[in-house]
Design a protein around this motif. Sequence first.
Motif, PDB file in Angstrom:
ATOM      1  N   ALA A  63       0.830  -1.204   0.000  1.00  0.00           N
ATOM      2  CA  ALA A  63       0.000   0.000   0.000  1.00  0.00           C
ATOM      3  C   ALA A  63       0.867   1.257   0.000  1.00  0.00           C
ATOM      4  N   VAL A  64       1.962   1.232   0.721  1.00  0.00           N
ATOM      5  CA  VAL A  64       2.857   2.383   0.768  1.00  0.00           C
ATOM      6  C   VAL A  64       3.530   2.573  -0.585  1.00  0.00           C
ATOM      7  N   ILE A  65       3.960   1.480  -1.187  1.00  0.00           N
ATOM      8  CA  ILE A  65       4.595   1.564  -2.502  1.00  0.00           C
ATOM      9  C   ILE A  65       3.617   2.119  -3.534  1.00  0.00           C
ATOM     10  N   ALA A  66       2.368   1.679  -3.482  1.00  0.00           N
ATOM     11  CA  ALA A  66       1.356   2.176  -4.423  1.00  0.00           C
ATOM     12  C   ALA A  66       1.104   3.668  -4.216  1.00  0.00           C
ATOM     13  N   ALA A  67       1.062   4.122  -2.962  1.00  0.00           N
ATOM     14  CA  ALA A  67       0.827   5.539  -2.685  1.00  0.00           C
ATOM     15  C   ALA A  67       1.993   6.386  -3.180  1.00  0.00           C
ATOM     16  N   ILE A  68       3.206   5.910  -2.984  1.00  0.00           N
ATOM     17  CA  ILE A  68       4.383   6.652  -3.452  1.00  0.00           C
ATOM     18  C   ILE A  68       4.399   6.708  -4.974  1.00  0.00           C
ATOM     19  N   SER A  69       4.085   5.584  -5.610  1.00  0.00           N
ATOM     20  CA  SER A  69       4.053   5.553  -7.079  1.00  0.00           C
ATOM     21  C   SER A  69       3.008   6.518  -7.630  1.00  0.00           C
ATOM     22  N   ALA A  70       1.842   6.556  -7.010  1.00  0.00           N
ATOM     23  CA  ALA A  70       0.791   7.468  -7.462  1.00  0.00           C
ATOM     24  C   ALA A  70       1.212   8.916  -7.274  1.00  0.00           C
ATOM     25  N   ALA A  71       1.886   9.212  -6.170  1.00  0.00           N
ATOM     26  CA  ALA A  71       2.331  10.582  -5.918  1.00  0.00           C
ATOM     27  C   ALA A  71       3.395  11.001  -6.928  1.00  0.00           C
ATOM     28  N   VAL A  72       4.328  10.090  -7.242  1.00  0.00           N
ATOM     29  CA  VAL A  72       5.372  10.402  -8.219  1.00  0.00           C
ATOM     30  C   VAL A  72       4.747  10.609  -9.600  1.00  0.00           C
ATOM     31  N   HIS A  73       3.799   9.750  -9.952  1.00  0.00           N
ATOM     32  CA  HIS A  73       3.135   9.872 -11.250  1.00  0.00           C
ATOM     33  C   HIS A  73       2.398  11.210 -11.360  1.00  0.00           C
TER      34      HIS A  73
END
Length: 79
Positions: A63-73
């Motif tokens: 979940a943390v990895i997905a949130a970071i990826s979405a923020a970077v995108h």
Amino acid sequence: MVTELLFDALNLMVIGMIAVFAFLLLLVLIVQAISVLMQRYFPVKPADKPALADSAASGPGPAVIAAISAAVHQYRQQQ
């Protein structure tokens, strides 16, 4: 006259330095004595390691990895 005043000033300076040194020495001795007494009558117990440290060592969750990826995108889209 001047020699007498200089001698009095030197005398006062030496007395003041001795008083300050004696006070600081007394303060250090009192603090060390309190430290020894506290360690003897109120020992510090080692804290248990929290179980959270084991999960943190394995890395961030999905979940943390997905949130970071979405923020970077989202950040790159704004650029």
